[in-house]
Design an enzyme around this catalytic site. Structure first.
Site, mmCIF file in Angstrom:
data_model
loop_
_atom_site.group_PDB
_atom_site.id
_atom_site.type_symbol
_atom_site.label_atom_id
_atom_site.label_comp_id
_atom_site.label_asym_id
_atom_site.label_seq_id
_atom_site.Cartn_x
_atom_site.Cartn_y
_atom_site.Cartn_z
ATOM 1 C CD GLU A 1 -10.045 -0.261 -2.336
ATOM 2 O OE1 GLU A 1 -10.545 0.606 -3.062
ATOM 3 O OE2 GLU A 1 -8.816 -0.300 -2.090
ATOM 4 C CG ASN B 1 6.376 2.916 16.852
ATOM 5 O OD1 ASN B 1 5.570 3.643 16.276
ATOM 6 N ND2 ASN B 1 6.571 1.660 16.521
ATOM 7 N N GLY B 2 4.050 4.754 18.785
ATOM 8 C CA GLY B 2 2.718 4.289 19.168
ATOM 9 C C GLY B 2 1.907 5.380 19.846
ATOM 10 C CE LYS C 1 0.472 5.615 -1.262
ATOM 11 N NZ LYS C 1 -0.529 4.535 -1.272
ATOM 12 C CE LYS D 1 -6.082 -1.155 -4.112
ATOM 13 N NZ LYS D 1 -6.578 -0.094 -3.328
ATOM 14 C CB CYS E 1 7.660 6.886 15.328
ATOM 15 S SG CYS E 1 6.274 8.022 15.503
ATOM 16 N NE ARG F 1 8.661 1.880 12.373
ATOM 17 C CZ ARG F 1 7.918 0.801 12.498
ATOM 18 N NH1 ARG F 1 8.106 -0.217 11.690
ATOM 19 N NH2 ARG F 1 6.991 0.722 13.426
ATOM 20 C CD1 TRP G 1 2.349 8.467 11.219
ATOM 21 C CD2 TRP G 1 3.455 8.943 9.352
ATOM 22 N NE1 TRP G 1 1.432 8.558 10.212
ATOM 23 C CE2 TRP G 1 2.086 8.847 9.052
ATOM 24 C CE3 TRP G 1 4.360 9.229 8.333
ATOM 25 C CZ2 TRP G 1 1.597 9.032 7.767
ATOM 26 C CZ3 TRP G 1 3.869 9.420 7.061
ATOM 27 C CH2 TRP G 1 2.503 9.313 6.788
ATOM 28 C CD GLU H 1 -4.926 0.382 -7.449
ATOM 29 O OE1 GLU H 1 -4.665 1.528 -7.820
ATOM 30 O OE2 GLU H 1 -5.364 0.119 -6.319
ATOM 31 C CG HIS I 1 -31.324 -4.050 -14.018
ATOM 32 N ND1 HIS I 1 -32.618 -4.173 -14.460
ATOM 33 C CD2 HIS I 1 -31.353 -4.209 -12.678
ATOM 34 C CE1 HIS I 1 -33.419 -4.367 -13.415
ATOM 35 N NE2 HIS I 1 -32.678 -4.401 -12.327
HETATM 36 C C1 F6R Z 1 -5.873 3.095 -5.302
HETATM 37 C C2 F6R Z 1 -5.360 4.388 -4.897
HETATM 38 C C3 F6R Z 1 -5.967 5.599 -5.466
HETATM 39 C C4 F6R Z 1 -6.110 6.686 -4.396
HETATM 40 C C5 F6R Z 1 -6.567 8.000 -5.033
HETATM 41 C C6 F6R Z 1 -6.799 9.053 -3.992
HETATM 42 O O1 F6R Z 1 -5.181 2.058 -4.705
HETATM 43 O O2 F6R Z 1 -4.450 4.467 -4.111
HETATM 44 O O3 F6R Z 1 -7.192 5.336 -6.048
HETATM 45 O O4 F6R Z 1 -7.028 6.254 -3.447
HETATM 46 O O5 F6R Z 1 -5.580 8.429 -5.927
HETATM 47 O O6 F6R Z 1 -5.648 9.362 -3.296
HETATM 48 P P1 F6R Z 1 -5.707 10.151 -1.941
HETATM 49 O O7 F6R Z 1 -6.378 9.312 -0.921
HETATM 50 O O8 F6R Z 1 -4.270 10.422 -1.586
HETATM 51 O O9 F6R Z 1 -6.472 11.408 -2.189
#
Ligand code: F6R
Length: 617
Positions: A491, A110-111, A612, A495, A2, A27, A84, A498, A514
């Site tokens: 993962e 906060n916390g 996002k 990263k 927060c 935040r 938050w 993307e 394979h």
């Molecule tokens: C990768 C990334 C995406 C999300 C995916 C699911 O860095 O951020 O692959 O993980 O779009 O999003 P959520 O978790 O919001 O359902």
């Protein structure tokens, strides 16, 4: 996660608090509130939603429409908060500032207070009435109880010493006008020093417009602010001096906490994200508490299906290993967009876990709804309180990573993985599949992870930078891993692709021969997750297969392991239980992707074509 702000000085406090909160809104924006020291005591205004809702509520009060004599000018001391949500729903009652029943002490926090249940019960036994569902209201009650006998400063210090968890907070009392008391444990709290006015905030941006002279609190320290100055003391009550430092950030850097991008800032917030997520859930040494989930449900579960997309899917894959190993319940993992269109065999008796940081990803929501329609019990794992996923689920377990702004998920991923471990441990306890000793060992190790992450990040990224410089111009990276190292590799590869737009592939190391092995040549960087595990020897064999073809092995290895001859470059992570290793092993891979993308001059916070929250199919 927060935002908190406090001011004591000569100017009208209301504007300063609202402007400060605006800078901290990143935040959290579930609700916001301010409390000021007016002529008639403490007055509070709170509102659900982002700051504009609070501003409207404040304006209403100023016009005399509200009930509380809050904004009688010229108040010059007060505190503010932007929330938050973690404990307690998103409601006005749960918004900060919180206060004691006699309205004598107001606090913003906060916390997380881990032992709040114990303290709340004690206070309730003495007749206290609580007006919120939060864990932090106990702080106001406890300070108020000691106020008459000890005064605000000592009452706050005594209260601080009764709390467990991690938090920073600021308290004020109608009994001592013109004073604020701040305290810090593992959550940021910084003093801004002005001329005849002082500021206190969880982030420097909150006061940067007024002063650049700051003093940071460390853990187990308190500060008493009056207009004239700041007095510091330890939690044991010993006064000390704290040197000031000048902040040279511009406004943009300030918002990013001094980091060059949100993504880097969020990578550095991962210790906190895990700590907050596990905090009050790992209070018992030998087990996990997840009151969100019914024990009967867990005891009866015969099969679990995890549905998610992208990074959240990778968290689900790790959860699968942990649940199957510890709780011996079969787990299937599916990308949500496949699950929902393949007429899945799912129904009563199944538990479906939808993992989604945003709580709004369309495919994940559709998969959860389908499972529920067919009679399965659905659990949401999400970072956003009140999001659609929580409404489409029978129960929700929150990650507590705080708001993530960088499009590439980092801190929400480790928080999701932490939740999957909590779930697996709870399930194992309820089902009696892990003995006390092993559970205790795992809980102890899990609680150490935030420290390990912090230590690793503090060590710096020199090695990762070197690797990045050597390979950033390559056009393909292969990632390999086995067991929980495989989702870490997936993962890491996601990263990199993307944010750097480099083509990547991630494979189960045993599958390399394979097919993907044909891709290898002298130039290919192959990132191998080779941390300690029962399958490490097998992974080493795969590294050799790569090496003999002249490709370049970059290995993530556990501290103390001597894999020098097998890898051209080793990225070292602290040792932990092999099942928990993903929480550490993913971090150098996030940083490697980050550095490479920066060397290629790319905008890592907003990679091309990505959003996002994906609310379309
Ligand atoms: C990768 C990334 C995406 C999300 C995916 C699911 O860095 O951020 O692959 O993980 O779009 O999003 P959520 O978790 O919001 O359902």
């Amino acid at each position: 996660m927060c935002g908190i702000v406090g001011y004591v000085g000569q100017r009208s406090v209301q504007e300063i608090l609202l402007a400060g909160l605006e800078k901290l809104e990143y935040r959290g924006y579930d609700s916001a509130g301010i409390s000021i020291q007016g002529d008639q005591g403490l007055g509070v205004v709170r509102a659900v939603g982002n700051l504009s809702a609070l501003k409207a509520a404040v304006a209403e009060q100023a016009n005399g429409d509200g009930g509380v004599a809050v904004l009688a000018p010229p108040a010059t001391t007060g505190i503010g908060h932007t929330r938050w949500a973690t404990h307690g729903r998103v409601t006005e009652e749960n918004a900060h500032p919180h206060y004691d029943p006699d309205n004598r002490v107001h606090v913003v926090v906060n916390g997380i207070v881990e032992n709040y249940m114990e303290l709340k019960t004690e206070l309730q036994d003495q007749g206290a009435h609580f007006s919120s569902e939060t864990d932090v209201e106990v702080i106001a009650h406890l300070i108020a109880l000691d106020l008459d006998e000890h005064g605000l400063v000592e009452a706050t210090r005594r209260t601080y010493n009764r709390l467990r968890g991690h938090y920073s907070f600021v308290a004020q009392s109608s009994a001592e006008p013109g004073t604020l008391v701040g305290a810090r444990k593992e959550c940021p709290l910084i003093v801004g020093r002005g001329e005849d006015e002082q500021f206190l905030a969880s982030g420097i941006p909150a006061f940067l417009a007024h002063t650049r002279t700051a003093q940071a609190l460390e853990d187990d320290e308190l500060v008493v602010l009056t207009a004239e100055g700041a007095q510091f003391m330890t939690a044991d009550g010993v006064a000390f001096e704290r040197e000031t430092h000048e902040i040279d950030w511009d406004a943009d850097a300030a918002e990013k906490g001094g980091f060059e991008t949100f993504m880097l800032k969020e990578i550095h917030e991962q210790a906190d994200a895990v700590a907050e997520t596990i905090a009050d859930r790992t209070v018992r040494p030998d087990g996990v508490d997840l009151p969100e989930l019914d024990d009967e449900l867990l005891r009866g579960v015969k099969r679990i299906i995890v549905v998610a997309c992208g990074t959240s899917y990778h968290a689900g894959l790790i959860g699968r290993y942990a649940i199957e190993e510890w709780a011996r319940v079969p787990v299937e993992t599916d990308v949500a967009s496949e699950f929902r269109y393949r007429n899945p065999v799912v129904g009563p008796g199944d538990v479906v876990i939808g993992i989604t940081q945003s709580g709004e990803t369309l495919d994940t929501l559709a998969a959860m709804r389908l499972a529920r329609e067919r009679g399965a019990t659905v659990i949401a794992v999400t970072n956003i309180m009140g999001s659609q996923a929580t409404r489409d689920a029978d129960a929700t377990v929150y990650t507590r990573a705080g708001l993530e702004i960088g499009v590439a998920a980092t801190k929400t991923f480790v928080a999701q993985v932490a939740v999957m471990y909590l779930l697996a441990l709870r399930l194992a306890e309820v089902k009696g599949t892990l003995d006390d000793e092993r559970r205790t060992e795992l809980v102890t190790r899990l609680k150490r992870i935030p420290h390990d992450i912090g230590a690793m990040l503090e060590r710096g990224t020199e090695k990762i930078d070197l690797v990045a410089e050597r390979h950033y111009a390559k056009d393909f990276f292969l990632y390999l891993g086995r067991h929980v190292g495989l989702p870490v590799g997936l993962e890491g590869a996601l990263k990199l692709k993307e944010i750097s737009y480099i083509a990547t592939d991630a494979y189960a190391a045993g599958e390399m021969k394979h097919g993907p092995i044909a891709l290898l040549d002298q130039d290919t960087p192959v990132v191998v997750v080779a941390t300690d595990s029962p399958v490490l020897e097998k992974v080493i064999s795969n590294m050799q297969e790569v090496r003999v073809r002249g490709a370049h092995v970059i290995a993530v290895v556990s501290e103390g392991a001597d894999l020098g001859e097998h890898a051209a470059e080793a990225l070292v992570v602290p040792q932990t239980d092999w099942m928990l290793q993903p929480l550490l092993a993913v971090i150098p891979l996030q940083l490697l992707a980050y550095r490479i993308a920066r060397l290629r001059g790319l905008n890592v916070d907003q990679p091309r074509n990505l959003a996002k929250t994906v609310t379309v199919e």
